[in-house]
Design a protein around this motif. Structure first.
Motif: not given
Ligand code: HEM
Length: 148
Positions: A111-136
Motif C-alpha cells: 500500500w505504501f512507499d516509506w521514507k524517513t522524515p528528512g530523508g536520512e538513513d535508518l538508524d539500526m542501532r539496537e537497544g537493550h532488553g530480553i528481546t531486541v528492540n530499536r535504540a531509536v
C-alpha cells in the motif's frame, strides 16, 4: 514475496529477536577446552553466532541474497543460523511467527512507499532488553502508491 522472505531471513540474522538463548547442559561437556559441568545454565549468543566472520561472508552487511539458493532454513539444523533456537526446546511458533511478519510487511509495502522524515538513513542501532528492540524508535512517512 520471494525476495521479501530473504529480507526477513537476513533481518533475523543481523537482529535476532532473542540475542541470548538460555539453555542447560544435560551432561558434562567440553566446548573448545571449556569444561561445562552438567546442569550448567548456558546462554547461546545468537547475535554473535550470526555475525561470526568464520561462518559468514561480510557478516555485518545486510545482504538478503546470501539466502538465495541456500538450504539454511529457520529450523536450527545449521548451528550458524538460530533465530528460533534449535533442538527440542526450539521455537514451536516458527511458521506462525514468520507468516505474521511476512504478511504484515507485505501489506505495508503493497500500500505504501516509506521514507524517513528528512530523508536520512535508518538508524539500526539496537537497544537493550530480553528481546531486541530499536535504540531509536522508528519514525517513517508513508506515501500511498494509490493516491491520485
Ligand atoms: C518472529 C517470531 C519469533 C521468534 C524470532 C521466536 C524466537 C524464539 C526463540 C529464539 C526461542 C528459544 C528457542 C530455544 O531455546 O532454542 C523461542 C521459544 C519459544 N517460542 Fe518463539 N519466536 C517467535 C514466535 C513465536 C510464536 C508466534 C509463538 C507461539 C505462537 C512462539 C512460542 C514459543 C515458545 C512456546 C517457546 C518455548 C519453547 C520451549 O522452551 O520448549 N514463538 N522462540
Amino acid at each position: 514475496m520471494g525476495y521479501l522472505k530473504l529480507v526477513v531471513k537476513e533481518s533475523l540474522r543481523l537482529h535476532p529477536t532473542a540475542v541470548l538463548i538460555p539453555g542447560q547442559s544435560t551432561t558434562i561437556t567440553n566446548v573448545k577446552g571449556y569444561y561445562i559441568p552438567a546442569k550448567t545454565r548456558v546462554l547461546i549468543n545468537a547475535w554473535s553466532v550470526h555475525r561470526d566472520p568464520k561462518q559468514w561472508e561480510k557478516p555485518n552487511e545486510f545482504i538478503p541474497e546470501r539466502f538465495l539458493n541456500n538450504p539454511i532454513d529457520y529450523k536450527g539444523q545449521d548451528f550458524k543460523y538460530i533465530p528460533f533456537g534449535s533442538g527440542r526446546r526450539g521455537c514451536p511458533g516458527i511458521t506462525f511467527g514468520t507468516a505474521v511478519v511476512e504478511l504484515a510487511i507485505a501489506n505495508l509495502l503493497y500500500w505504501f512507499d516509506w521514507k524517513t522524515p528528512g530523508g536520512e538513513d535508518l538508524d539500526m542501532r539496537e537497544g537493550h532488553g530480553i528481546t531486541v528492540n530499536r535504540a531509536v524508535p522508528l519514525e517513517l512517512v508513508p506515501i500511498s502508491h494509490f493516491s491520485a
